[in-house]
Motif scaffolding. Structure first.
Motif, short mmCIF file in Angstrom:
data_model
loop_
_atom_site.label_atom_id
_atom_site.label_comp_id
_atom_site.label_asym_id
_atom_site.label_seq_id
_atom_site.Cartn_x
_atom_site.Cartn_y
_atom_site.Cartn_z
N LEU A 123 0.90 -1.14 0.08
CA LEU A 123 0.18 -0.08 -0.13
C LEU A 123 1.10 1.15 0.00
CD1 LEU A 123 -2.79 1.31 0.36
CD2 LEU A 123 -2.60 1.17 2.74
N ILE A 124 0.79 2.01 -1.19
CA ILE A 124 1.58 3.10 -1.31
C ILE A 124 0.79 4.61 -1.24
CG2 ILE A 124 3.15 4.62 -2.45
CD1 ILE A 124 4.00 1.90 -4.02
N LYS A 125 1.13 5.25 -0.31
CA LYS A 125 0.51 6.75 -0.10
C LYS A 125 1.36 7.63 -0.88
CE LYS A 125 -0.40 10.06 3.28
NZ LYS A 125 -0.46 10.81 4.81
N THR A 126 0.80 8.45 -1.82
CA THR A 126 1.33 9.40 -2.65
C THR A 126 0.43 10.59 -2.34
OG1 THR A 126 0.22 9.40 -4.64
CG2 THR A 126 1.91 7.81 -4.11
N SER A 127 1.21 11.86 -2.95
CA SER A 127 0.48 13.19 -3.05
C SER A 127 -0.74 13.21 -4.10
CB SER A 127 1.42 14.38 -3.39
OG SER A 127 0.74 15.42 -4.00
N PRO A 128 -1.50 14.05 -4.01
CA PRO A 128 -2.68 14.17 -5.25
C PRO A 128 -1.94 14.58 -6.30
CG PRO A 128 -3.60 15.02 -3.27
CD PRO A 128 -2.02 14.80 -2.83
N LEU A 129 -0.87 15.35 -6.29
CA LEU A 129 -0.19 16.08 -7.45
C LEU A 129 0.21 14.97 -8.48
CD1 LEU A 129 1.98 18.79 -5.60
CD2 LEU A 129 -0.14 19.01 -6.63
N LEU A 130 0.61 13.86 -8.11
CA LEU A 130 0.99 12.86 -9.32
C LEU A 130 -0.06 12.70 -10.21
CD1 LEU A 130 2.64 10.02 -7.22
CD2 LEU A 130 3.73 11.91 -8.71
N ASP A 131 0.54 12.60 -11.47
CA ASP A 131 -0.50 12.08 -12.64
C ASP A 131 -0.92 10.49 -12.48
OD1 ASP A 131 -1.30 11.01 -15.01
OD2 ASP A 131 -0.59 12.65 -16.19
N ILE A 132 -1.99 10.40 -12.24
CA ILE A 132 -2.43 8.77 -11.90
C ILE A 132 -2.05 7.88 -12.99
CG2 ILE A 132 -4.24 7.10 -11.40
CD1 ILE A 132 -5.33 9.36 -9.84
N LYS A 133 -2.53 8.22 -14.27
CA LYS A 133 -2.02 7.44 -15.31
C LYS A 133 -0.67 7.15 -15.53
CE LYS A 133 -6.35 8.58 -17.96
NZ LYS A 133 -7.01 9.07 -19.11
N LYS A 134 0.15 8.07 -15.38
CA LYS A 134 1.54 8.14 -15.46
C LYS A 134 2.26 6.87 -14.55
CE LYS A 134 5.85 10.37 -15.84
NZ LYS A 134 6.61 11.87 -15.72
N VAL A 135 1.54 7.10 -13.19
CA VAL A 135 2.14 6.13 -12.27
C VAL A 135 1.59 4.80 -12.68
CG1 VAL A 135 1.60 5.39 -9.70
CG2 VAL A 135 1.78 7.92 -10.24
N LEU A 136 0.58 4.98 -13.33
CA LEU A 136 0.00 3.11 -13.72
C LEU A 136 1.09 2.58 -14.95
CD1 LEU A 136 -3.62 3.64 -13.59
CD2 LEU A 136 -2.44 2.56 -12.14
N THR A 137 1.67 3.41 -15.40
CA THR A 137 2.69 2.99 -16.46
C THR A 137 3.99 2.69 -16.09
OG1 THR A 137 3.45 5.36 -17.24
CG2 THR A 137 1.51 4.44 -18.24
N GLN A 138 4.31 3.69 -14.72
CA GLN A 138 5.36 3.38 -14.07
C GLN A 138 5.72 2.19 -13.41
OE1 GLN A 138 5.78 7.79 -12.65
NE2 GLN A 138 7.79 7.61 -13.33
N ILE A 139 4.66 1.91 -12.48
CA ILE A 139 4.55 0.79 -11.59
C ILE A 139 3.67 -0.28 -11.99
CG2 ILE A 139 4.06 0.09 -9.13
CD1 ILE A 139 5.02 3.08 -8.38
N LYS A 140 4.23 -1.44 -12.18
CA LYS A 140 3.34 -2.43 -12.64
C LYS A 140 2.68 -3.23 -11.44
CE LYS A 140 4.72 -1.68 -16.71
NZ LYS A 140 3.84 -0.93 -17.56
N LYS A 141 1.57 -3.98 -11.62
CA LYS A 141 0.86 -4.66 -10.77
C LYS A 141 0.15 -3.93 -9.84
CE LYS A 141 4.18 -8.39 -11.13
NZ LYS A 141 5.15 -9.52 -10.59
N ILE A 142 -0.22 -2.59 -10.08
CA ILE A 142 -1.06 -1.89 -9.32
C ILE A 142 -2.42 -2.54 -9.58
CG2 ILE A 142 -2.22 0.23 -9.10
CD1 ILE A 142 0.54 1.55 -9.70
N LYS A 143 -2.99 -2.81 -8.36
CA LYS A 143 -4.41 -3.68 -8.44
C LYS A 143 -5.70 -2.58 -8.14
CE LYS A 143 -7.19 -6.72 -5.78
NZ LYS A 143 -7.13 -7.62 -4.46
#
Length: 243
Positions: A123-143
């Motif tokens: 479980l990773i907590k991040t700032s709302p500033l991050l682009d969600i779609k970009k994170v999904l391409t950078q980190i695999k296996k997000i459920k």
């Protein structure tokens, strides 16, 4: 963390063992520990760790606190965990704010294999500033992605990672107003209808806008967009539970 967001984390995760790699004052550790039999709190700042440990003792929390770097602890322990929780720092070694996830400390992308090896779920907590779609391409296996708001103010975004294969589910929540919407990325591919203004005008809350659930909102509530590039909606019906 606020009590609202910390309590939410304890609701979506449970199991036998949990480790918080970036414990800080221990607010998240304390609430998450209510859903686990054993919880370990790691904090590399001595003063913060001392305060957190004192608070855990006063609260009679089931949390074992360690003055250590969480990643190093994970590297050298033989134990595996049902949940690894991590709230990476948004500042670099010069105490300057950073906005990209690869600049966070610790680096989630760099240590992802270690996290997956030691934890059934991360479980990773991040700032709302991050682009969600970009994170999904950078980190695999997000459920799952959970966008948490309080009184229509977006507070944090949570990412749940595990080894299961499946579509990513996105949860948009206001923890005070209880306005929720859940969708999958493929739902957003379905186009919605366009119309001139009708009797009622609708504007989605901040969590939905952050998630990018634009077409999903229109189709779910049977609304029309004013324009394909607008995030305002219209209808002749009054929808009292619209988020």
């Amino acid at each position: 963390s606020s009590e609202h967001t910390a309590l939410y984390k304890s609701i979506i995760c449970n199991g036998e063992s949990c480790i918080d790699l970036t414990g800080g004052f221990g607010v998240d550790s304390f609430f998450i520990s209510k859903s686990f039999k054993n919880t370990i709190h790691c904090e590399k700042d001595l003063e913060l760790q001392f305060i957190a440990q004192h608070n855990f003792e006063c609260l009679q929390a089931k949390v074992e606190s360690h003055f250590t770097d969480g990643i190093e602890y994970l590297k050298h322990t033989s134990q595996s965990f049902d949940l690894i929780y991590i709230d990476p720092s948004r500042r670099n070694e010069n105490n300057t704010k950073v906005v990209r996830i690869e600049e966070y400390t610790p680096n989630i992308i760099l240590h992802l294999n270690l996290l997956l090896k030691k934890g059934k779920q991360i479980l990773i907590k991040t700032s709302p500033l991050l682009d969600i779609k970009k994170v999904l391409t950078q980190i695999k296996k997000i459920k799952e992605v959970h966008i948490l708001s309080i009184n229509n103010e977006c507070k944090e975004v949570l990412y749940i990672i595990n080894n299961e294969i499946g579509e990513v589910e996105i949860f948009c929540l206001d923890l005070v107003k209880k306005h929720n919407l859940c969708f999958r990325l493929k739902d957003e591919e379905k186009k919605c209808k366009i119309s001139n203004p009708m009797k009622f005008l609708y504007e989605p809350n901040k969590a939905i806008l952050k998630a990018g659930g634009y077409n999903t909102t229109a189709n779910y509530f049977e609304l029309h967009k004013l324009n394909k590039n607008s995030h305002l909606y219209t209808s002749d019906k009054l929808i009292t539970n619209f988020p």
